[in-house]
Scaffold this motif. Structure first.
Motif, PDB file in Angstrom:
ATOM      1  N   ALA A 185     138.206  76.486  63.371  1.00 57.66           N
ATOM      2  CA  ALA A 185     136.898  76.109  63.905  1.00 57.66           C
ATOM      3  C   ALA A 185     136.626  74.639  63.648  1.00 57.66           C
ATOM      4  O   ALA A 185     137.100  74.062  62.659  1.00 57.66           O
ATOM      5  CB  ALA A 185     135.792  76.964  63.286  1.00 57.66           C
ATOM      6  N   ALA A 186     135.863  74.038  64.548  1.00 59.96           N
ATOM      7  CA  ALA A 186     135.398  72.661  64.388  1.00 59.96           C
ATOM      8  C   ALA A 186     133.970  72.590  64.894  1.00 59.96           C
ATOM      9  O   ALA A 186     133.609  73.268  65.863  1.00 59.96           O
ATOM     10  CB  ALA A 186     136.290  71.690  65.150  1.00 59.96           C
ATOM     11  N   ALA A 187     133.147  71.782  64.228  1.00 56.92           N
ATOM     12  CA  ALA A 187     131.734  71.719  64.589  1.00 56.92           C
ATOM     13  C   ALA A 187     131.209  70.296  64.455  1.00 56.92           C
ATOM     14  O   ALA A 187     131.605  69.556  63.551  1.00 56.92           O
ATOM     15  CB  ALA A 187     130.910  72.660  63.707  1.00 56.92           C
ATOM     16  N   LEU A 188     130.325  69.942  65.372  1.00 54.12           N
ATOM     17  CA  LEU A 188     129.518  68.733  65.255  1.00 54.12           C
ATOM     18  C   LEU A 188     128.122  69.181  64.848  1.00 54.12           C
ATOM     19  O   LEU A 188     127.496  69.988  65.545  1.00 54.12           O
ATOM     20  CB  LEU A 188     129.476  67.969  66.574  1.00 54.12           C
ATOM     21  CG  LEU A 188     130.812  67.407  67.074  1.00 54.12           C
ATOM     22  CD1 LEU A 188     130.632  66.746  68.431  1.00 54.12           C
ATOM     23  CD2 LEU A 188     131.390  66.412  66.069  1.00 54.12           C
ATOM     24  N   THR A 189     127.639  68.689  63.714  1.00 54.59           N
ATOM     25  CA  THR A 189     126.368  69.152  63.175  1.00 54.59           C
ATOM     26  C   THR A 189     125.364  68.014  63.097  1.00 54.59           C
ATOM     27  O   THR A 189     125.732  66.834  63.080  1.00 54.59           O
ATOM     28  CB  THR A 189     126.548  69.738  61.764  1.00 54.59           C
ATOM     29  OG1 THR A 189     126.802  68.679  60.834  1.00 54.59           O
ATOM     30  CG2 THR A 189     127.707  70.723  61.731  1.00 54.59           C
ATOM     31  N   ARG A 190     124.102  68.389  63.043  1.00 53.49           N
ATOM     32  CA  ARG A 190     123.074  67.376  62.824  1.00 53.49           C
ATOM     33  C   ARG A 190     123.297  66.740  61.462  1.00 53.49           C
ATOM     34  O   ARG A 190     123.519  67.415  60.464  1.00 53.49           O
ATOM     35  CB  ARG A 190     121.682  67.992  62.891  1.00 53.49           C
ATOM     36  CG  ARG A 190     120.611  66.979  62.513  1.00 53.49           C
ATOM     37  CD  ARG A 190     119.227  67.371  62.911  1.00 53.49           C
ATOM     38  NE  ARG A 190     118.272  66.361  62.465  1.00 53.49           N
ATOM     39  CZ  ARG A 190     117.016  66.289  62.867  1.00 53.49           C
ATOM     40  NH1 ARG A 190     116.561  67.167  63.742  1.00 53.49           N
ATOM     41  NH2 ARG A 190     116.207  65.345  62.411  1.00 53.49           N
ATOM     42  N   ASN A 191     123.221  65.417  61.430  1.00 52.52           N
ATOM     43  CA  ASN A 191     123.449  64.650  60.210  1.00 52.52           C
ATOM     44  C   ASN A 191     122.132  64.556  59.444  1.00 52.52           C
ATOM     45  O   ASN A 191     121.342  63.638  59.646  1.00 52.52           O
ATOM     46  CB  ASN A 191     123.954  63.254  60.583  1.00 52.52           C
ATOM     47  CG  ASN A 191     124.955  62.723  59.586  1.00 52.52           C
ATOM     48  OD1 ASN A 191     125.069  63.232  58.479  1.00 52.52           O
ATOM     49  ND2 ASN A 191     125.675  61.696  59.971  1.00 52.52           N
TER      50      ASN A 191
END
Length: 438
Positions: free
Chosen positions: A217-223
């Motif tokens: 899995a790979a995710a872009l998350t709110r920083n």
């Protein structure tokens, strides 16, 4: 004379013919009326059939468009007695400094109660769409009237080949390996980094055997960061870019046919801080208020990173070992680094390492026992005087099932928090919980 007789005969013939034809005409008119009535009735039947068909089609469409909905949750009561003050109190993260000695306290709450809804949309061209919304009350507000908090809210679109897209708010990739604990804190800032945040996640499940699968899995998350410069903007958002997470997990079958998991994951993010000047302003009434003025935007960056390993290993049909180990920096937004991310005075990230190890035992069908140790150890060289230098917790618990839905539990913990260049603080905590799951 003959002509007169002929006319009389013709009239008689016409009269006789009329008498003979009258019933025939009446019968024909009656038949016509009957035919019209039959046509009308046939039209009514045909319309009813059309309505039935339309209703069947509508019902079929409604069934095809119907969502599956399942409500779940729990009602949970927690009470905790501490021999010294801990924070936040309803659960324990670390022990507050004790310059005047220990000050015991008792807290009780139901704010760890939870309500959720699982959704499943109709399948479409082989795609499976599911969703979840979950809330709890582990937020601000008075002890007897806490505010609700959005916990999870996401939906998935999955393909038959194992690919899945998730959009919404969910756990961090590494934040799902919780210890078996009565305390609502689940060893946050004491060895168990975790959190949930808005994200876009892509995953791939590879089924290698009937008993084994890999999940990447790979995710872009709110920083999510702080407001270190006091300029009124979240420093994570000020970066103008998301944080990234990635992970690889192996799920298979271990001893006694119980699940075995090994998962490696990590993250990288950044906080951006403006250069500011802090002054004061004086109001017309003579009151003095602080003022922060930005002198340079995006003056400096602070990196966040984490490397994380989690294992769940069954030892027998009753015993299991579970734990995590990690290292990283600037992890306060992920409940690590003992809640400290950046040393604002020295202007550097605070590095940290830690983990927890827990042994669980299903003593009987109704009684589960657990014992463990967790530690969060920031780098002393990155800390300023008075900051938390180490936080550890030794605990044991017992959870008993009253029914298939209701349980009670008790946990005894020894918590120790060390401070840089200050005396350490410790507390004995006895926690009780009662839970009804539905």
């Amino acid at each position: 004379m003959n002509t007169k007789r002929q006319k009389i005969g013709q009239r008689a013939a016409v009269a006789a013919l009329s008498v003979w034809l009258a019933p025939q005409v009446d019968a024909q008119e009656a038949a016509t009326d009957r035919l019209d009535e039959l046509k009308r009735q046939l039209g009514v039947v045909e319309r009813k059939l059309e309505l039935i068909q339309e209703e069947s089609v509508s019902s079929a469409k409604a069934a095809a468009n119907k969502f599956g909905v399942a409500v779940y949750g729990r009602v949970k009561f927690d009470a905790g007695y501490d021999t010294a003050r801990t924070t936040p109190g309803d659960w324990a993260t670390y022990v507050l400094p004790q310059p005047q000695g220990k000050d015991n306290e008792l807290n009780a709450t139901a704010r760890d109660s939870r309500l959720g809804v699982r959704l499943r949309a109709p399948d479409f061209q082989g795609l499976v769409t599911t969703g979840l919304i979950e809330t709890d009350f582990l937020s601000t507000g008075p002890a007897n009237s806490p505010n609700p908090r959005l916990r999870l809210a996401y939906f998935d679109v999955a393909t038959p080949s194992g690919w899945a897209l998730r959009l919404g708010q969910d756990w961090d990739l590494f934040g799902v390996y919780h210890p078996n604990s009565v305390d609502a804190g689940l060893l946050g800032n004491t060895g168990n980094p975790r959190g949930f945040r808005p994200q876009v996640r892509v995953s791939k499940t590879i089924q290698t055997t009937e008993r084994t699968k890999w999940v990447a899995a790979a995710a872009l998350t709110r920083n999510i960061g702080e407001d270190l410069d006091g300029a009124g903007q979240d420093d994570g958002a000020d970066t103008g870019a998301p944080a990234g997470q990635a992970g690889l997990a192996l799920h298979t079958i271990g001893a006694a046919g119980r699940p075995l998991t090994v998962a490696l994951s990590g993250l990288y993010g950044r906080e951006t801080v403006d250069a500011v000047v802090k002054t004061t302003t004086t109001g017309a009434d003579g009151s003095v208020a602080p003022k922060t003025s930005v002198t340079e935007k995006d003056a400096s960056d602070y990196d966040s990173w984490l490397a994380h390993l989690a294992v769940i290993v069954p030892l027998s049909s009753r015993l299991a070992l579970q734990g995590v180990v990690w290292t990283g920096a600037n992890l306060d937004a992920y409940q690590a680094g003992n809640g400290q991310g950046v040393n604002a005075v020295a202007k550097r990230e605070i590095g940290a390492r830690g983990g927890y190890l827990q042994l669980t035992a299903n003593a009987t069908e109704k009684l589960a026992l657990g014992a463990g140790y967790g530690i969060d150890d920031p780098d002393d060289g990155d800390l300023a005087a008075g900051q938390r230098a180490r936080n550890s917790r030794l605990y044991g618990n017992a959870i008993y099932a009253l029914t298939t839905a209701a349980s009670v539990g008790v946990e005894v913990s020894q918590i120790k928090t060390e401070y840089k260049e200050q005396d350490s603080a410790d507390a004995l905590r006895v926690a009780f919980s009662g839970t009804l799951r539905f």
